[in-house]
Design an enzyme around this catalytic site. Structure first.
Site: not given
Length: 743
Positions: A55, A103-104, A250, A546
């Site tokens: 990530h 993204s998540h 989180q 991005g």
């Protein structure tokens, strides 16, 4: 447990360390030892593990992403490019706009509400750190089958999280997508985009320059939520029973972030910071190492000064925590009193935790003991770079060779049934159940939002300068041909800007794929990046930044390759935009562009369980000519309405247009079944006053775009040849799907 210091790491070289559990490979751990000339301390190991995760480090994608630099478009509009928290472009009149999409995904599967909410919070802080005021958000989403039980668990939570956080921040949600496919079961895609605006002189960068300058942590206190968080989750393929590692997702507090935004903007207005970085993925590990790496010297940090919500946290946990609503600033000593004064005014916790040094090391102490002593670039920017093997997967030749034999309607009754079926299918059905949970108009500058082709916001209230943004991805086409699929998505996103009359200016992207350790997935990714770089170069659109999201798969089942492309465009006067639909009778409808028998990857094929054939081929030169025509149609006041044809083809576009204002249409088609259901790219419906006919014909001739008169507006039905569909019946089919599934 005794504190693991640099001194103890030197004297106990053979201490066993849990590097595998932290996601590091054996050779990566060996390289860390080589860099340091000793074993890492436990705190150093924590930092390297999160910063060298997929990530944060982009270790599998870097070799491909460099094409965006190699094939970069040279344009004066690009003020800040790839490498910072977000790209920045010049939109005229002294204004700059920054936008980015990230993204998540994995956190949103585990904890849908907080995963989605903190995804919004994180992208908003990325925009804030550039010195901009966030002005709008968007949310492209992908879920498993609409009828699946787990989709009913995940989707409502994600929507509530996106809306809850964005609404509390006072940011309008102006666009996005909700798409369903079985490959996203267990791997929903929650991509979040934010747009911000500033003056050119307000741009801020992530760098720790100037020895003696202070490192200030401000915002929320650090807690135990999100330890390892997205940085670990995003580097892991989920097993069939869910993730093996389950670090806390989180926990966000949008009210704290709203205050943090206003506090930061006041600090920026007084030019009190040299550098700024938000604490997102990898938390303090990322902020300290990236700021130091981006500067000219080193950094010394006293970790025990970090304000904590949980006093039991170890140094390793503090460094890995991804607690939300935190920022790290580099402040000159002469400005520190004013900086802290502004923070106090906004009731924002602010603490000096270190300073910039003349050296070239990042040194972190805990109650006076040295626990981290590393070259910061090796943590932040010089992580592993993998040349992952990639090869065309076997399925490509198989699916490309398949004939797409979709059943087509043959009479008036079947045409009506097909239109109603498409109107109500989950991918095309009315999304008001979703968008009604979002505030689209807060701040008062939203010009258009869902379900328009693009979102549009006013930038300047006196001149009415504005920007439009669209996000698009057709994963079915990318599955059949990743290279062409992403070019088609790029062209569609740009066209969605142009239908409103905005000129496309710049691109951001969120590239969602399965495991990079699968050569077939890596081939999909490589072809996608190649296609996007080539497409942006041909269209003259710079890639401003991005995100790459890998490991989106459950067991051996990867998601469809899903490159979400965001295009931002400029419109000089938002009051002159071209609406998506018509609001009166007596207008003439024209179809711009040719229609072929393009059913591969179409929604009609998807409904019938068909996923094969050849994707359409992109024609970016024609796409650019069409965009120029659409912008001219606004400036020369030719079009009363313009709407892009995409998923669902002409059938879906007509449905959306007639239902928007309850004005029907009568349409005559030569080959109704193909004309309605085909998804040939590069087509737009326009509505014009009959008096504009000759002007339209002159423009399409100049643009070399085919133009076909297909009907007129008016009445209380959508009539297609001999098929008469009452608007009440069409609206019922279109609007009942989401309340039935999720309400």
């Amino acid at each position: 447990m005794a504190l693991d210091t640099v001194a103890s790491a030197t004297t106990s070289p053979d201490t066993k360390q849990p590097f595998l559990e932290l996601g590091l490979k054996e050779d990566e751990y060996a390289r860390i030892r080589e860099i340091l000339g000793r074993r890492p301390t436990s705190s150093e190991l924590a930092m390297y593990s999160v910063m060298w995760s997929e990530h944060c480090s982009y270790k599998s994608s870097k070799v491909h992403l460099k094409q965006f630099g190699d094939k970069a478009v040279k344009t004066d509009a690009l003020l800040v490019g790839i490498g910072e928290n977000a790209g920045v472009v010049d939109v005229g009149q002294g204004y700059a706009v920054t936008f980015k999409i990230e993204s998540h995904n994995h956190p949103s599967f585990i904890e849908p509400y907080q995963g989605a909410a903190t995804g919004v919070g994180g992208i908003v802080r990325d925009i804030l750190t550039m010195g901009a005021r966030p002005i709008a958000v968007m949310d492209p989403l992908r879920f498993g089958p609409a009828e699946a039980a787990d989709t009913r668990r995940v989707l409502p939570g994600v929507i509530a999280g996106v809306g809850g956080y964005g609404n509390c921040l006072g940011l309008p949600n102006i666009g996005g997508e909700v798409t369903f496919d079985e490959t996203y079961a267990g791997n929903p895609l929650v991509n979040a985009l934010c747009i911000g605006v500033m003056k050119h002189s307000d741009i801020k960068l992530a760098k720790a320059a100037g020895a003696g300058n202070l490192v200030v942590l401000y915002g929320a206190k650090t807690g135990g939520d999100g330890i390892g968080g997205v940085s670990v989750l995003a580097s892991e393929t989920f097993g069939a029973s869910g993730p093996a590692k389950r670090p806390s997702v989180q926990v966000g507090d949008p009210f704290v972030e709203k205050v943090l935004i206003e506090c930061s903007l006041e600090i920026f207005a007084e030019d009190l910071v040299v550098g700024i970085q938000d604490l997102g993925g990898a938390g303090l590990s990322c902020a300290t190492s990236e700021l130091a790496s981006g500067g000219t010297g080193g950094m010394a940090v006293e970790l025990d000064r970090v304000p904590l919500r949980d006093p039991s946290l170890s140094p390793e946990e503090i460094l890995m925590s991804e607690s939300q609503e935190r920022m790290c600033a580099i402040v000159e000593p002469k400005h520190i009193d004013r900086f802290l004064e502004i923070c106090k005014k906004w009731d924002v916790t602010a603490t000096v935790i270190g300073e910039v040094t003349t050296g070239d090391r990042l040194e972190i102490t805990w109650h006076g003991e040295l626990i981290v002593d590393v070259p910061p670039r090796t943590v932040a920017h010089e992580g592993p770079v993998y040349q992952r093997p990639f090869a065309e997967p076997a399925y490509i030749k198989q699916v490309n060779s398949e004939k797409v034999n979709v059943p087509l309607p043959t009479n008036a009754a079947e045409i009506k049934a097909a239109v109603l079926k498409l109107a109500g299918t989950p991918n095309l059905a009315d999304k008001s159940w979703v968008t009604s949970q979002y505030d689209k108009y807060v701040q008062g500058n939203t010009i258009q939002a869902q379900p328009d082709d693009s979102g549009m916001v006013r930038v300047d209230e006196s001149t009415h300068l504005g920007v439009a943004v669209s996000t698009d991805a057709n994963a079915n086409w990318s599955y059949l041909n990743p290279y062409e699929g992403v070019k088609l998505a790029l062209a569609e996103a740009a066209r969605n800007i142009a239908t409103a009359g905005a000129a496309p200016l710049a691109v951001s992207n969120c590239l969602n794929f399965g495991s990079p350790e699968d050569p077939g997935v890596m081939w999909q990714f490589a072809e996608t990046v190649r296609g996007l770089a080539d497409g942006c170069l041909e269209m003259g659109l710079p890639v401003t930044g991005g995100n790459v999201s890998f490991y989106n798969q459950t067991g051996s089942t990867a998601i469809l390759p899903t490159p979400v492309i965001a295009v931002l465009g400029v419109i000089e006067d938002v009051r002159t935009r071209t609406p998506m639909s018509f609001d009166r009778a007596g207008l003439h409808l024209y179809l711009l562009g040719d229609t072929g028998e393009d059913f591969a990857g179409s929604e009609w094929a998807f409904i019938h369980g068909i996923r094969g054939g050849q994707s359409p081929q992109s024609d970016l030169q024609a796409a650019m000519r069409l965009n120029t025509l659409l912008v001219a149609g606004r400036t020369e006041k030719i079009f009363t309405a313009a709407h892009d044809l995409s998923q669902g083809g002409l059938s879906a576009a007509l449905t959306e247009m007639v239902l928007r204002h309850g004005i029907g249409a009568t349409v005559t088609l030569e080959n109704a079944a193909v004309d309605l259901l085909s998804e040939t790219p590069g087509r737009v419906i326009v509505a014009i006053d009959p008096s504009k006919k000759h002007v339209l014909h002159a423009q399409v001739t100049k643009a070399k775009i085919s133009c076909t008169h297909i009907g007129t507006t008016g009445g209380e039905s959508l009539t297609i040849n001999d098929s008469v569909i009452q608007l009440t019946e069409l609206r019922k089919a279109h609007t009942e799907t989401f309340p039935r599934l999720f309400g």
